[in-house]
Design an enzyme around this catalytic site. Structure first.
Site, mmCIF file in Angstrom:
data_model
loop_
_atom_site.group_PDB
_atom_site.id
_atom_site.type_symbol
_atom_site.label_atom_id
_atom_site.label_comp_id
_atom_site.label_asym_id
_atom_site.label_seq_id
_atom_site.Cartn_x
_atom_site.Cartn_y
_atom_site.Cartn_z
ATOM 1 N N VAL A 7 -1.244 -2.079 4.072
ATOM 2 C CA VAL A 7 -1.646 -2.893 2.917
ATOM 3 C C VAL A 7 -3.030 -3.516 3.159
ATOM 4 C CG1 VAL A 7 -1.030 -4.854 1.443
ATOM 5 C CG2 VAL A 7 0.764 -3.327 2.289
ATOM 6 N N LYS A 66 7.747 -10.855 1.738
ATOM 7 C CA LYS A 66 8.963 -11.354 1.058
ATOM 8 C C LYS A 66 9.951 -11.978 2.028
ATOM 9 C CE LYS A 66 8.483 -7.097 1.485
ATOM 10 N NZ LYS A 66 7.481 -6.243 0.941
ATOM 11 N N GLU A 101 2.128 -12.596 -5.097
ATOM 12 C CA GLU A 101 2.464 -11.558 -6.082
ATOM 13 C C GLU A 101 2.950 -10.270 -5.417
ATOM 14 O OE1 GLU A 101 2.183 -11.707 -9.764
ATOM 15 O OE2 GLU A 101 3.590 -10.166 -9.131
ATOM 16 N N VAL A 123 6.869 -9.151 -4.353
ATOM 17 C CA VAL A 123 7.933 -8.652 -5.240
ATOM 18 C C VAL A 123 7.377 -7.548 -6.140
ATOM 19 C CG1 VAL A 123 9.602 -9.244 -7.042
ATOM 20 C CG2 VAL A 123 9.017 -10.933 -5.286
ATOM 21 N N GLY A 162 5.706 -4.812 -5.482
ATOM 22 C CA GLY A 162 4.442 -4.159 -5.117
ATOM 23 C C GLY A 162 3.340 -4.399 -6.136
ATOM 24 N N GLY A 209 8.157 9.054 4.512
ATOM 25 C CA GLY A 209 7.530 7.745 4.744
ATOM 26 C C GLY A 209 7.948 6.688 3.736
ATOM 27 N N LYS A 214 13.429 -10.137 -2.259
ATOM 28 C CA LYS A 214 12.634 -10.199 -3.496
ATOM 29 C C LYS A 214 13.394 -10.948 -4.588
ATOM 30 C CE LYS A 214 10.493 -5.864 -2.066
ATOM 31 N NZ LYS A 214 10.609 -4.414 -2.043
HETATM 32 N N1 HSE Z 1 10.546 -0.750 1.773
HETATM 33 C C1 HSE Z 1 10.295 -1.240 0.454
HETATM 34 C C2 HSE Z 1 10.731 -0.210 -0.575
HETATM 35 C C3 HSE Z 1 8.860 -1.580 0.184
HETATM 36 O O1 HSE Z 1 11.245 0.839 -0.227
HETATM 37 O O2 HSE Z 1 10.581 -0.489 -1.754
HETATM 38 C C4 HSE Z 1 8.457 -2.880 0.784
HETATM 39 O O3 HSE Z 1 9.220 -3.925 0.285
#
Ligand code: HSE
Length: 433
Positions: free
Chosen positions: A14, A105, A129, A132, A134, A187, A205
């Site tokens: 990120v 989170k 932001e 929760v 993305g 991934g 979240k």
């Molecule tokens: N591992 C999470 C997902 C993303 O699969 O949505 C990060 O919170």
């Protein structure tokens, strides 16, 4: 034009996405807002790995505290993850009066109370932001566009890994473990995948969404959580036959002043918008008392989508700082009340999907129905399939609404019937009516 100097802690996926986004669109942001974001320092323990991003000499350091304390740094972006040093760095930056932007989170779910209060005491901001959904600006929608609404309910698909697994199980009829392995290879799923598939990431979240909706930090133990680990492909097929899809939902409701909150695999009608959210996408369905139904959809994870949410917060934090806002609405909305009241199993009313295996002999179904009747549970539909070679017959039941406490008691009684030949399965069913 004003420059805002940003210090980033954590140069992983990120962090690199944030830098890439600012390098690409920093000029556009400056044209729009009059504020030019400059990534002045980046701290990470590993400053050797190539992140696919070039930054000027002297920007990278291994010393996070030196970034926080640097008088040149206006804003701190915490992208370290976890709840250990991330908490220390966040609290230290807030203590120094510096706004903190985070995507973390777990940190907010476990230590939100302390962090929001630290921001308020130091007359500064915490912006989250990216924690929760993305790239979906759901919290900004809640605290800006929907600010005039009492939030009646929120339903969220908040974990891309689980949604990807459920989508492929439904499309291909393959077992959970096979798709999980694929998700890890692609991934999507973390290794180990427990936080994703056991629903904990969704619960992290959900408590942030509920805190903002109802005005006080929500502890994780207020959110009963069940994930999708081990869900049988046959349950998905049964649901499909009856017109439903199974989604891992965060469910948040205002139940006459008490908050109902859970994370659980839930049957949703196939024709409802939330049922069409597939693959690794996230969506949040919010009903406000003025606006009625709204839905927000997008990528819930990933370098650039999450980077986009962080950048949005950087620009908001920069504007707030330059305008001497002090503690922004992202803090005050979390601290309106000391604590919330929560629903109990006595006052949660819902529909359920129940799958039993019964001995195929006279009176077996009658025993089950007697138990449901005794617990005020009315049956909406029931399908008994032909018995297996084992001699047991799967029975799929959809109920009308009943109290959670009655469901729990009925299931305990059914599980110990002699005619009941496997662990009963029960899932929530939401028809959004
Ligand atoms: N591992 C999470 C997902 C993303 O699969 O949505 C990060 O919170």
């Amino acid at each position: 034009m004003k420059e805002i100097k940003v210090g980033i802690l954590g140069f992983g996926t990120v962090g690199a996405g944030v830098v890439e986004g600012i390098q690409k669109n920093g000029g556009l942001m400056a044209e729009r807002t009059g504020i030019y974001p400059v990534v002045a320092r980046i701290a990470d323990l590993d400053i050797e790995t190539d992140r696919g991003i070039t930054v000027p000499a002297g920007v990278l350091t291994t010393d996070a505290m030196s970034v926080i304390s640097d008088p040149e740094i206006d804003l701190v972006v915490e992208l370290v993850g976890g709840t250990g040093v991330a908490r220390t760095f966040t609290l230290e930056a807030l203590k120094q009066g510096k706004p903190v932007i985070t995507a973390n989170k777990a940190l907010l779910a476990d230590h939100g109370d302390e962090i929001y209060k630290a921001a308020r005491e130091n007359n500064t901001g915490i912006y989250y932001e990216a924690a929760v959904g993305g790239g979906i600006p759901i919290l900004r929608s809640q605290r800006a566009g929907l600010i005039g609404n009492r939030i009646e309910s929120i339903y969220g698909i908040l974990n891309g890994t689980c949604n990807y697994i459920l989508t492929r199980m439904e499309r291909e009829g393959l077992p959970f473990d096979t798709i999980l392995t694929d998700a890890q290879e692609l991934g999507y799923a973390e290794t180990p995948p427990d936080l994703d598939i056991d629903g904990i990431d969704t619960a992290h979240k959900a408590v942030v969404l509920a805190s903002m909706a109802y005005g006080a930090p929500v502890p994780m133990d207020a959110c009963p959580t069940k994930g999708i680990r081990g869900l049988a492909a046959s349950e998905i097929a049964n649901a499909e036959e009856m017109g439903y899809r199974i989604k891992l939902l965060a469910i948040i409701k205002d139940n006459d002043g008490e908050v109902e909150l859970s994370v659980e695999p839930t049957l949703v009608p196939r024709e409802h918008m939330i049922a069409s959210v597939s693959d690794s996408f996230n969506a949040v369905f919010v009903k406000g008392d003025i606006v009625d139904d709204t839905m927000y959809y997008g990528r819930g994870a990933g370098r650039l989508p999450t980077g986009s949410a962080v950048i949005g917060d950087i620009m908001e934090a920069a504007g707030d700082k330059l305008n001497n806002v002090g503690s922004p609405v992202s803090v005050t909305m979390m601290l309106q009340k000391d604590e919330l009241q929560y629903c109990t199993a006595e006052n949660i009313v819902k529909r359920c999907y129940i799958r039993l295996c019964l001995e195929d002999k006279p009176g077996a179904m009658a025993q089950v129905m007697t138990i449901f009747g005794a617990h005020n549970i009315s049956i909406a539909s029931v399908v008994q399939k032909e018995r297996h070679k084992t001699g047991y017959a799967p029975v799929v039941i959809l109920t009308q609404e009943a109290r959670e406490s009655e469901f729990a008691a009925a299931m305990r009684e059914i599980a110990v019937l002699e005619v009941s030949c496997c662990e009963p399965v029960r899932m929530r069913l939401e028809d959004f009516e």
